[in-house]
Write a protein that holds these residues in place. Structure first.
Motif, PDB file in Angstrom:
ATOM      1  N   GLY A 168      -4.410   6.774  -1.151  1.00  0.00           N
ATOM      2  CA  GLY A 168      -3.121   6.171  -1.602  1.00  0.00           C
ATOM      3  C   GLY A 168      -3.457   5.720  -2.986  1.00  0.00           C
ATOM      4  O   GLY A 168      -4.382   5.997  -3.640  1.00  0.00           O
ATOM      5  N   THR A 169      -2.657   4.511  -3.433  1.00  0.00           N
ATOM      6  CA  THR A 169      -2.908   3.988  -4.598  1.00  0.00           C
ATOM      7  C   THR A 169      -3.967   3.153  -4.635  1.00  0.00           C
ATOM      8  O   THR A 169      -4.341   2.401  -3.630  1.00  0.00           O
TER       9      THR A 169
ATOM     10  N   GLN B 244       0.701  -1.039   0.015  1.00  0.00           N
ATOM     11  CA  GLN B 244      -0.035   0.074   0.032  1.00  0.00           C
ATOM     12  C   GLN B 244       0.873   1.412  -0.078  1.00  0.00           C
ATOM     13  O   GLN B 244       1.773   1.351   0.874  1.00  0.00           O
ATOM     14  N   SER B 245       0.309   2.362  -0.760  1.00  0.00           N
ATOM     15  CA  SER B 245       1.326   3.612  -0.896  1.00  0.00           C
ATOM     16  C   SER B 245       1.204   4.096   0.482  1.00  0.00           C
ATOM     17  O   SER B 245       0.238   4.281   1.273  1.00  0.00           O
TER      18      SER B 245
ATOM     19  N   GLY C  85      -2.945   9.622  -4.069  1.00  0.00           N
ATOM     20  CA  GLY C  85      -4.296   9.700  -4.705  1.00  0.00           C
ATOM     21  C   GLY C  85      -4.126   9.131  -5.987  1.00  0.00           C
ATOM     22  O   GLY C  85      -5.100   9.429  -6.899  1.00  0.00           O
ATOM     23  N   GLN C  86      -3.265   8.223  -6.367  1.00  0.00           N
ATOM     24  CA  GLN C  86      -3.059   7.873  -7.683  1.00  0.00           C
ATOM     25  C   GLN C  86      -4.150   6.975  -8.093  1.00  0.00           C
ATOM     26  O   GLN C  86      -4.428   6.091  -7.163  1.00  0.00           O
ATOM     27  N   LYS C  87      -4.956   6.797  -9.253  1.00  0.00           N
ATOM     28  CA  LYS C  87      -6.097   6.346  -9.236  1.00  0.00           C
ATOM     29  C   LYS C  87      -5.754   5.124 -10.618  1.00  0.00           C
ATOM     30  O   LYS C  87      -5.722   5.440 -11.653  1.00  0.00           O
TER      31      LYS C  87
ATOM     32  N   GLN D  57       5.344   0.892  10.141  1.00  0.00           N
ATOM     33  CA  GLN D  57       5.416   1.715   9.080  1.00  0.00           C
ATOM     34  C   GLN D  57       4.391   2.836   9.122  1.00  0.00           C
ATOM     35  O   GLN D  57       3.506   2.865   9.731  1.00  0.00           O
ATOM     36  N   PRO D  58       4.773   3.987   8.579  1.00  0.00           N
ATOM     37  CA  PRO D  58       3.674   5.150   8.589  1.00  0.00           C
ATOM     38  C   PRO D  58       2.344   4.567   7.675  1.00  0.00           C
ATOM     39  O   PRO D  58       2.690   3.903   6.702  1.00  0.00           O
ATOM     40  N   HIS D  59       1.421   5.161   7.980  1.00  0.00           N
ATOM     41  CA  HIS D  59       0.127   4.981   7.387  1.00  0.00           C
ATOM     42  C   HIS D  59      -0.800   6.226   7.602  1.00  0.00           C
ATOM     43  O   HIS D  59      -0.367   7.126   6.768  1.00  0.00           O
ATOM     44  N   LEU D  60      -1.623   6.247   8.429  1.00  0.00           N
ATOM     45  CA  LEU D  60      -2.436   7.559   8.596  1.00  0.00           C
ATOM     46  C   LEU D  60      -1.699   8.620   9.430  1.00  0.00           C
ATOM     47  O   LEU D  60      -1.815   9.719   9.535  1.00  0.00           O
ATOM     48  N   ALA D  61      -0.591   7.998  10.016  1.00  0.00           N
ATOM     49  CA  ALA D  61       0.262   9.092  10.679  1.00  0.00           C
ATOM     50  C   ALA D  61       1.564   8.988   9.782  1.00  0.00           C
ATOM     51  O   ALA D  61       2.038   7.734   9.359  1.00  0.00           O
ATOM     52  N   THR D  62       2.071   9.955   9.378  1.00  0.00           N
ATOM     53  CA  THR D  62       3.567  10.156   8.499  1.00  0.00           C
ATOM     54  C   THR D  62       4.651   9.955   9.591  1.00  0.00           C
ATOM     55  O   THR D  62       5.805   9.451   8.750  1.00  0.00           O
TER      56      THR D  62
END
Length: 505
Positions: free
Chosen positions: A208-209, A13-14, A19-21, A72-77
């Motif tokens: 994300g992606t 997961q990015s 926001g890449q679609k 790893q980061p997710h909703l927190a960077t």
């Protein structure tokens, strides 16, 4: 302490929030599962089956574990530990819940305030009970204030228990959370028809992606052979809970692929140590000596997995390789029963969920205990009823399992053996030992990893000496998927990772 700024994530997961679609196929992924979900509220989910439907698909966490269970980061960077009891998290901007509600620090605060509210009564509260307060510094910065040091904080925040919930629903319609899910993830909840399916659809506005499929249907199909046949014929795409006697069939099929990896979960036979006559240590020791674990691993599980010595997999932080379970010795077992005053035998009830291997395990235990004069009544229950029966202390024995969601020993030890976790939080043994409680509390605050390992080695030995359970095996995760499925992954926790999955005809 320095700030951790992490940019990579090996879950597929990015973490960049682009926001890449990517283009998605028009086909839904069909996942067949043995049991229905229990509810859709992360604060009340206590089983892997339900968590697997929602975790990192509909709901997301501040932190995500990689394939080695490292945060790893997710909703927190990024995040930093300011002192022993203070952690600060910087939140990802531009994220929205599926109903359009912005993801901000308010969502984080409301999530954990609700989780820890005694009036809510979440069975997960004890796992995060060290959180005193979540302070909102501004829209994208939060500070976690703890009551005391808690070394595995990041690991628990990265698990299903740390799912961030929609503040709009928490305020306006919290009663709907058990039936409707609304998170920030790559899939949006569409429909749950109890006993039949849960449907998710791709989130077109995911931060994300985007995923490569149009949606996922988790379909309830209780019969093992029916599920497997659906995979082989291409009527379904993915299946977990594989009957171990079907492995050869899967591996020889042109249409099916087998995914297997060493897991974090364990399987054991548990005792309700408060229920006579298994409240007697001698009785528990006798039963422990009467169960041939190696024969069970070979005969019931087809040597899938690894012989257990603890309620912790060797892959979990804190596992001790110095443990020696009670050896198989029926004559010793008979002597202990005689010493306990049960020379003429006794009758016990064993609870098991309605999974083929669990039923077989129960029947083998029944047969082995008959040799020492112990008559066992087996109660086979649908999974939800099995959970209820254990919570209500209806059996003397139960076929237990624990799927570690964090990779940290605290998740096993505290939830399975601390007095505060008795009942639905995980301690179905209703085990209580003041020294174990003290050690587990100490381990939560110990920052030195080697000292934490020493503490867990002590607690595991005490629990085994007191025969709170009989270790059977540590898991090897299995999943079967149709050959048209590409990019299939499974985490060590046994969660399906669908971020890269596509269906190719």
């Amino acid at each position: 302490m320095g700030i951790l700024i992490l940019n990579g994530c090996s879950t597929g997961q990015s973490t960049e929030g682009t926001g890449q679609k990517d283009s998605t196929s028009n086909e839904n992924l069909i996942v067949v599962m043995k049991s229905d979900v229990t509810n859709l509220d992360p604060h009340f989910i206590v089983d892997i089956t339900t968590a697997n439907v929602l975790y990192e698909k509909v709901y997301e966490t501040l932190i995500i574990p990689d394939e080695d269970m490292k945060p790893q980061p997710h909703l927190a960077t990024e995040w930093s530990q300011l002192d022993d009891i203070t952690w600060e998290f910087k939140l990802r901007e531009g994220v929205k819940f599926h109903d359009g509600t912005p993801f901000t620090a308010d969502a984080v605060k409301k999530t954990f305030d609700r989780l820890l509210d005694p009036k809510v009564g979440s069975p997960q509260a004890s796992k995060l009970g060290m959180i005193k307060e979540v302070e909102v510094k501004d829209d994208y910065n939060v500070v976690f204030h703890l009551t005391k040091p808690y070394a595995p904080l990041l690991s628990i925040l990265a698990s299903n228990e740390g799912s961030i919930m929609n503040p709009t629903m928490l305020e306006s319609t919290p009663e709907l959370l058990q039936k409707e899910a609304n998170g920030t993830g790559p899939f949006m909840f569409e429909e749950w028809k109890s006993g039949q399916y849960v449907k998710l659809k791709a989130n077109p506005d995911y931060w994300g992606t985007a995923v490569k499929i149009s949606g996922v249907e988790f379909r309830v199909v209780p019969e093992d052979t029916t599920r497997l046949g659906m995979i082989e014929r291409g009527e379904a795409h993915i299946m977990s809970q594989i009957p171990v006697n079907e492995i050869q069939r899967i591996e020889s099929s042109d249409n099916m692929k087998l995914l297997r990896n060493e897991g974090l979960g364990v399987e054991f036979v548990g005792f309700n140590v408060q229920k006579a006559p298994v409240d007697n240590l001698l009785v528990r020791q006798a039963i422990s000596h009467a169960i041939d674990r190696e024969a069970i691993l070979s005969g019931v599980f087809n040597d899938v997995g690894f012989l257990g010595t603890s309620t912790m997999s060797s892959k979990v932080f804190g596992y001790s390789d110095q443990l020696v379970p009670y050896p198989y010795d029926p004559e010793k077992a008979k002597e202990l029963l005689k010493e306990a005053g049960y020379e003429n035998g006794l009758k016990l009830t064993l609870l098991t969920a309605d999974r083929a291997e669990r039923i077989s395990l129960a029947e083998v235990v029944q047969s082995q205990l008959k040799v020492i004069g112990v008559e066992v009544e087996i109660r086979v229950l649908e999974y939800g009823s099995y959970i209820d029966a254990n919570t209500n202390q209806e059996g003397h024995l139960f076929n237990g399992s624990w799927g570690n969601a964090t990779g940290d020993g605290d998740y096993n030890q505290y939830n399975l053996f601390h007095s505060n976790s008795q009942g639905s939080a995980g301690n179905y043994q209703y085990y209580s030992n003041t020294e174990v409680d003290r050690l587990l509390d100490e381990a939560r605050g110990e920052k030195d990893d080697e000292k934490r390992k020493e503490i867990y080695a002590k607690t595991q030995k005490i629990e085994l000496d007191e025969a709170a359970y009989v270790p059977i095996r540590s898991y090897e995760n299995l999943a079967v998927y149709h050959s048209s499925v590409k990019g299939m992954k499974m985490s060590p926790v046994s969660y399906f990772i669908l971020s890269d999955v596509e269906i190719v005809e």
